[in-house]
Motif scaffolding. Structure first.
Motif, PDB file in Angstrom:
ATOM      1  N   ARG A 115      34.081 -14.496  -9.312  1.00  0.00           N
ATOM      2  CA  ARG A 115      33.918 -13.232 -10.027  1.00  0.00           C
ATOM      3  C   ARG A 115      32.986 -13.410 -11.228  1.00  0.00           C
ATOM      4  N   ALA A 116      33.141 -14.489 -11.968  1.00  0.00           N
ATOM      5  CA  ALA A 116      32.300 -14.753 -13.142  1.00  0.00           C
ATOM      6  C   ALA A 116      30.849 -15.006 -12.726  1.00  0.00           C
ATOM      7  N   ALA A 117      30.642 -15.744 -11.645  1.00  0.00           N
ATOM      8  CA  ALA A 117      29.281 -16.006 -11.165  1.00  0.00           C
ATOM      9  C   ALA A 117      28.618 -14.712 -10.699  1.00  0.00           C
ATOM     10  N   PHE A 118      29.400 -13.863 -10.004  1.00  0.00           N
ATOM     11  CA  PHE A 118      28.872 -12.573  -9.585  1.00  0.00           C
ATOM     12  C   PHE A 118      28.477 -11.743 -10.803  1.00  0.00           C
ATOM     13  N   ALA A 119      29.317 -11.733 -11.818  1.00  0.00           N
ATOM     14  CA  ALA A 119      29.022 -10.965 -13.032  1.00  0.00           C
ATOM     15  C   ALA A 119      27.728 -11.463 -13.683  1.00  0.00           C
ATOM     16  N   ASP A 120      27.545 -12.768 -13.722  1.00  0.00           N
ATOM     17  CA  ASP A 120      26.312 -13.325 -14.299  1.00  0.00           C
ATOM     18  C   ASP A 120      25.086 -12.913 -13.480  1.00  0.00           C
ATOM     19  N   ASP A 121      25.175 -13.022 -12.157  1.00  0.00           N
ATOM     20  CA  ASP A 121      24.051 -12.643 -11.290  1.00  0.00           C
ATOM     21  C   ASP A 121      23.751 -11.143 -11.382  1.00  0.00           C
ATOM     22  N   LEU A 122      24.806 -10.336 -11.393  1.00  0.00           N
ATOM     23  CA  LEU A 122      24.616  -8.886 -11.496  1.00  0.00           C
ATOM     24  C   LEU A 122      23.980  -8.519 -12.831  1.00  0.00           C
ATOM     25  N   THR A 123      24.438  -9.131 -13.896  1.00  0.00           N
ATOM     26  CA  THR A 123      23.870  -8.864 -15.220  1.00  0.00           C
ATOM     27  C   THR A 123      22.392  -9.213 -15.245  1.00  0.00           C
TER      28      THR A 123
END
Length: 192
Positions: free
Chosen positions: A152-160
């Motif tokens: 979830r954190a990696a997805f948030a970083d990529d999405l940001t």
């Protein structure tokens, strides 16, 4: 009939939140008279008329047609919208403000953002409807199953990073400002 009406007035919110009136609004997706509604919902015509007057006073029902039967005029009403959303502004003048919450990962911040979204888009939709224009919007709604908090954190970083890149590419200081909100929350169990 509108698809969705955002209620921003506290008195209108109190009217629509009454269980009998909410039921009558639901029934008025199909135009009906007070007599017709009374037969459908099992309430006296006089009580139905009382509730319809309150709904009509706040613009939640509108006159669909008038039918003449001898010397009597029957008013047929319908709901002003297929569904209603009560804006946080109707409940409290001090509606939650996301700008006062520094914790952008909190549920409170997300709820404040959602409230602001309802207030802003509701006002814009009302203005667009009054002027006969459409309101340009963009909505993305999807579900993602994260295996772990790290995913979830990696997805948030990529999405940001992707959103910041797109915003930098398409933003123009002299362009019409738009608000972009991206949110994620766990699905409630009943929606799984």
């Amino acid at each position: 009939m509108q698809d969705v009406e955002v209620i921003e007035n506290a008195e209108a919110a109190a009217v629509v939140l009454d269980p009998v009136r909410a039921r009558l609004l639901g029934e008025l997706a199909v135009p009906a008279s007070a007599a017709g509604l009374a037969a459908r919902v099992g309430i006296t015509r006089q009580k139905v008329n009382y509730h319809l007057k309150a709904l009509e006073t706040h613009g939640l029902v509108t006159l669909f047609e008038e039918r003449r039967h001898g010397g009597i005029t029957e008013r047929v009403l319908r709901a002003s919208a297929a569904s209603y959303v009560v804006s946080p502004a109707a409940v409290s003048a001090s509606a939650a403000d996301p700008d006062t919450n520094d914790d952008h990962l909190s549920a409170g911040y997300l709820i404040a953002l959602a409230g602001r979204l309802v207030r802003e888009v509701g006002a814009l939709a009302r203005r667009a409807g009054t002027s006969g224009r459409s309101l340009p919007t963009l909505t993305i709604d999807t579900q993602i199953g994260f295996r772990s908090a790290a995913d979830r954190a990696a997805f948030a970083d990529d999405l940001t990073a992707a959103v910041l890149d797109l915003a930098a590419r398409y933003h123009h200081d002299d362009g019409r400002p738009h608000r972009l909100v991206v949110a994620a929350h766990p699905l409630p169990e009943e929606n799984r």
